[in-house]
Design an enzyme around this catalytic site. Sequence first.
Site, short mmCIF file in Angstrom:
data_model
loop_
_atom_site.label_atom_id
_atom_site.label_comp_id
_atom_site.label_asym_id
_atom_site.label_seq_id
_atom_site.Cartn_x
_atom_site.Cartn_y
_atom_site.Cartn_z
N ARG A 248 0.83 -1.20 0.00
CA ARG A 248 0.00 0.00 0.00
C ARG A 248 0.86 1.26 0.00
O ARG A 248 0.41 2.31 -0.42
CB ARG A 248 -0.89 0.05 1.25
CG ARG A 248 -1.99 -0.97 1.30
CD ARG A 248 -2.59 -1.05 2.71
NE ARG A 248 -3.13 0.20 3.21
CZ ARG A 248 -4.36 0.64 2.98
NH1 ARG A 248 -5.18 -0.07 2.23
NH2 ARG A 248 -4.78 1.77 3.48
N ARG B 54 9.59 5.75 -3.61
CA ARG B 54 9.92 6.62 -4.75
C ARG B 54 11.35 7.12 -4.67
O ARG B 54 11.81 7.47 -3.59
CB ARG B 54 9.06 7.89 -4.73
CG ARG B 54 7.62 7.70 -4.63
CD ARG B 54 6.94 9.05 -4.88
NE ARG B 54 5.52 8.86 -4.77
CZ ARG B 54 4.79 9.28 -3.74
NH1 ARG B 54 5.35 9.98 -2.78
NH2 ARG B 54 3.50 9.04 -3.71
N ARG C 68 -8.62 -6.19 13.75
CA ARG C 68 -7.93 -5.31 14.67
C ARG C 68 -8.90 -4.20 15.05
O ARG C 68 -9.67 -3.70 14.22
CB ARG C 68 -6.68 -4.69 14.01
CG ARG C 68 -5.62 -5.69 13.71
CD ARG C 68 -5.05 -6.35 14.93
NE ARG C 68 -4.21 -5.45 15.71
CZ ARG C 68 -3.71 -5.77 16.89
NH1 ARG C 68 -3.98 -6.95 17.45
NH2 ARG C 68 -2.94 -4.92 17.55
N ARG D 41 0.02 6.14 16.24
CA ARG D 41 0.19 7.46 15.66
C ARG D 41 -0.60 8.49 16.44
O ARG D 41 -1.50 8.15 17.20
CB ARG D 41 -0.21 7.48 14.18
CG ARG D 41 -1.60 6.99 13.87
CD ARG D 41 -1.81 6.87 12.35
NE ARG D 41 -2.97 6.01 12.09
CZ ARG D 41 -3.28 5.48 10.91
NH1 ARG D 41 -2.54 5.71 9.85
NH2 ARG D 41 -4.34 4.71 10.78
N GLU E 172 -3.65 7.01 18.86
CA GLU E 172 -4.30 5.81 18.35
C GLU E 172 -3.61 4.57 18.90
O GLU E 172 -2.41 4.40 18.74
CB GLU E 172 -4.14 5.86 16.82
CG GLU E 172 -5.19 5.12 16.07
CD GLU E 172 -5.12 5.46 14.58
OE1 GLU E 172 -5.13 6.65 14.20
OE2 GLU E 172 -5.02 4.50 13.79
N TYR F 242 -9.75 -5.19 3.36
CA TYR F 242 -9.07 -3.94 3.75
C TYR F 242 -9.25 -2.93 2.61
O TYR F 242 -8.32 -2.61 1.89
CB TYR F 242 -7.60 -4.27 4.00
CG TYR F 242 -6.73 -3.18 4.61
CD1 TYR F 242 -7.23 -1.96 5.03
CD2 TYR F 242 -5.37 -3.41 4.78
CE1 TYR F 242 -6.40 -1.00 5.58
CE2 TYR F 242 -4.53 -2.46 5.33
CZ TYR F 242 -5.05 -1.25 5.73
OH TYR F 242 -4.22 -0.30 6.26
N ASP G 205 -10.04 0.71 0.89
CA ASP G 205 -10.02 2.16 1.07
C ASP G 205 -11.40 2.72 0.71
O ASP G 205 -12.20 2.04 0.07
CB ASP G 205 -8.96 2.79 0.16
CG ASP G 205 -7.55 2.55 0.69
OD1 ASP G 205 -7.40 2.40 1.91
OD2 ASP G 205 -6.61 2.53 -0.12
#
Length: 372
Positions: free
Chosen positions: A171, A175, A248, A279, A305, A353, A355
Amino acid sequence: MKYDYLVVGAGLYGAVFAHEAERTGKSVLVIDKRPNIAGNVYTEPVEGIQVHKYGAHIFHTNNRKVWEYVNQFAEFNRFTNSPVANYNGELYSLPFNMYTFNKMWGVTTPEEAAAKIEEQRKDAGIVEPKNLEEQAISLVGRDIYEKLIKGYTEKQWGRPCNQLPSFIIKRLPVRLTFDNNYFNALFQGIPIGGYTNMVANMLEGIEVRLNEDYLNAKDKWDALAEKVVYTGAIDAYFDYSLGYLEYRSVRFENEILDMPNFQGNAAVNYTDAETPWTRIIEHKWFEFGKDANGDDLPKTVISKEYSSEWKPGDEPYYPVNDEKNGKLYEDYRKLADKESNVIFGGRLGEYKYYDMDAVIASALDMCEGELN
Ligand code: UDP
């Protein structure tokens, strides 16, 4: 009155379906067990800031049709996600790009960065990555794996990286350019005024009943409609008769702070193993254009979180799409196929999962077959 459709769950999948059904002249009733619409994309204002109550949601897509679709219901700001990783106080840019490689190794050119990754990949002796750990080391080398991936991933998923499927790490873009934009997406942003308003606009003119738990009175609800669109957890629908699928769950500790700027960014990932949260989100920075010196908003709202294994009674957030759960899901899927009047959809209904853009695309696809 018998409705054409009962939609169970007022999240994105349910709201898209309900909107399309209504638009094509069908009668629809939407129910949700929560006191609010919008599922896990729900946002609510706190101190003048839209707080993402069930975790940060940044809309991003390469699918023009989906982008145009959501823009009917909200105006999007130009927020670009560039989370920062904090590894024991060392800060790194995400996703993995030239800024990250420069900070990690001091390299200054793409060629040097590529050589460094190749060297670490060779040392690890991985030919065909078989799990998340091997996949990560192959993509970015061992240093980045150790500092920016291992701790975070093991906290988020509660499993060692060598027991997790490699698709999870794919995911994240890698770069060899100086580009901190987290997503490889043509279109990106956050609805101005929050996701709840966007979903409310989708549901405009549609009957919605909140605080109603479908599974507690299934027969009563089923009698109300010809067909059901069910967006809850597929194993819960069958009363966990084949066993529990693993999820989860996430717990958020929200704080209102008397300062205009806590961390200078919407998302900071704590990638070491010791920090108990994964996070910290500072919600005001999702609302592009907010003033960092606090003239307009002297306070800030943050969410820490914490990730945990789902147990009955918790909110499921992430399906654990490994082999074991994949097999169990297939067995549930076979049961679902026999429920001829029920359509299962969304992250929980399809145990996937997804998006947000993929959820919408999947709902629109289903509408095409179902409503035309
Ligand atoms: N990940 C990581 N380090 C980070 C951020 C993400 O290793 O700082 C990995 C981790 O395995 C995570 C996956 O990338 O589960 C996907 O992250 P993403 O940000 O897409 O997760 P989401 O926003 O859906 O929670």
